[in-house]
Write a protein that holds these residues in place. Structure first.
Motif, PDB file in Angstrom:
ATOM      1  N   ASP A 157      42.592  48.422  43.656  1.00 56.61           N
ATOM      2  CA  ASP A 157      43.876  48.885  43.364  1.00 56.61           C
ATOM      3  C   ASP A 157      44.184  50.374  43.995  1.00 56.61           C
ATOM      4  O   ASP A 157      45.450  50.428  44.533  1.00 56.61           O
ATOM      5  CB  ASP A 157      43.756  49.300  41.597  1.00 56.61           C
ATOM      6  N   THR A 228      46.940  44.638  40.588  1.00 52.62           N
ATOM      7  CA  THR A 228      47.181  45.699  41.870  1.00 52.62           C
ATOM      8  C   THR A 228      46.587  45.179  42.868  1.00 52.62           C
ATOM      9  O   THR A 228      47.078  45.314  44.001  1.00 52.62           O
ATOM     10  CB  THR A 228      47.121  47.174  41.421  1.00 52.62           C
ATOM     11  N   SER A 301      52.237  44.251  40.667  1.00 51.10           N
ATOM     12  CA  SER A 301      51.892  45.266  39.797  1.00 51.10           C
ATOM     13  C   SER A 301      52.935  46.387  39.551  1.00 51.10           C
ATOM     14  O   SER A 301      53.346  47.166  40.762  1.00 51.10           O
ATOM     15  CB  SER A 301      50.465  45.844  40.323  1.00 51.10           C
TER      16      SER A 301
END
Length: 350
Positions: A157, A228, A301
């Motif tokens: 992420d 993500t 995301s």
């Protein structure tokens, strides 16, 4: 080629709005690029430090002329499935560079944390902060100024945005991102949701829930939902920072190893060709808009509403949520990948 008028207008307004800061950024990296490799201008003691641990062949290469030296910056750790495959990549990258008459040095590591482990725990409070720590760590790794290009190894992420933000401070160098790829599909999302529901109703105990979760998250590689981490890989590819086609190939496969080696070949070639654009020129307003359009079209995301403006700012560009909203009004959703549909990222790749 015809560009949608709204996409063209947003690109142009970002360009106009960012002109002073973008020009200042480009001027800075142009000066750095024109100065040439710092390594060959280092005092002898500094240069000796930079290659003291190198083998005899690499030492001769690094001290004997203008041979290309590539920095490897990695988020490897063996706790997190997405980053565990990166353990073996430096050896592949170094050997490929050596075969080309270049050198690749492991310049530094950056921290990598997983929201899937820390969610609901105190560690989650560090998650977004970790992006800027990673950017700083990337900058520290590259600060030795002994490099002609960058290979950036990361997946999840905050890691990829952090690596890119840090690398853009050295945007006079070419860069290629090297992902690990998703784990093979395990327990389906529908079955996992069903088991979670039964657990919530008190019909399954913790042991049964853990067994199900372990069949979903079961192997090296990125989690298979389009969160993500996997969106990071899609965006790097859309921005021209990956070997094409490399985002969603499973780790531990011959194709993945071939793509990893190709990343080293690509960055060595970029470093040797002074006519190729360095990282800071590749990441321009068109690349940022291209990434945003891809984000919207694939249902990626929403965390990238934070990361894309930060990446742009690191390259001297100013974008905001109005730009994202304007694009979202005209970009159709082309994919239904979990959590925005039933397919996982391996289905998406297929």
């Amino acid at each position: 080629m015809t560009i949608h008028p709204v996409v063209e207008a947003v690109t142009e307004r970002i360009r106009r709005r960012s002109q002073p800061t973008r020009q200042a950024y480009l001027a800075r990296i142009t000066r750095a690029r024109q100065a040439g490799p710092v390594r060959m201008r280092l005092p002898c003691a500094n240069l000796a430090h930079a290659c003291a641990a190198s083998g005899p062949d690499d030492k001769r290469t690094l001290t004997g002329g203008r041979a290309v030296n590539i920095a490897i910056v990695s988020a490897y750790n063996d706790m997190l499935s997405a980053h565990q495959p990166l353990e073996t990549y430096p050896a592949i990258l170094k050997q490929t560079a050596a075969d080309l008459g270049a050198v690749a040095q492991f310049a530094g590591g950056v921290p990598a944390m997983c929201d899937g482990v820390t969610q609901g725990e105190a560690g989650m409070d560090l998650s977004l902060f970790s992006r800027d720590t990673i950017a700083l760590a990337t900058g520290v790794a590259l600060s030795h100024n002994a490099f002609d290009g960058m290979l950036l190894l990361g997946v999840c992420d905050k890691i990829v945005p952090g690596l890119l933000i840090g690398a853009l401070a050295f945007g006079h160098l070419p860069a290629v991102f090297v992902p690990a790829g998703p784990m093979p599909s395990g327990l389906s999302n529908a079955e996992k949701a069903k088991i979670r529901q039964l657990h919530a109703e008190g019909k399954l105990d913790n042991a049964a829930l853990l067994e199900a979760e372990s069949r979903a998250y079961h192997a090296p590689g990125t989690c298979t939902f389009y969160g993500t981490a996997n969106t990071n890989q899609m965006l790097m590819e859309l921005m021209g920072l990956h070997v094409p086609g490399t985002a969603f190939v499973n780790p531990g496969t011959p194709l993945r190893d071939a793509l990893t080696a190709e990343a080293a070949r690509l960055v060595v070639g970029l470093a040797r060709d002074e006519h190729q654009a360095p990282l800071g020129e590749v990441v321009d307003e068109r690349a940022i808009v291209n990434a945003t359009v891809g984000l919207l079209a694939t249902g990626g995301s929403t965390n990238h509403a934070l990361h894309v403006p930060a990446i742009a700012a690191a390259a001297g560009m100013l974008i905001d949520w109005d730009d994202l909203a304007t694009l979202s009004a005209v970009v159709p959703l082309l994919a239904r990948v979990y959590p925005n549909g039933s397919a996982d990222v391996n289905h998406f790749q297929a």
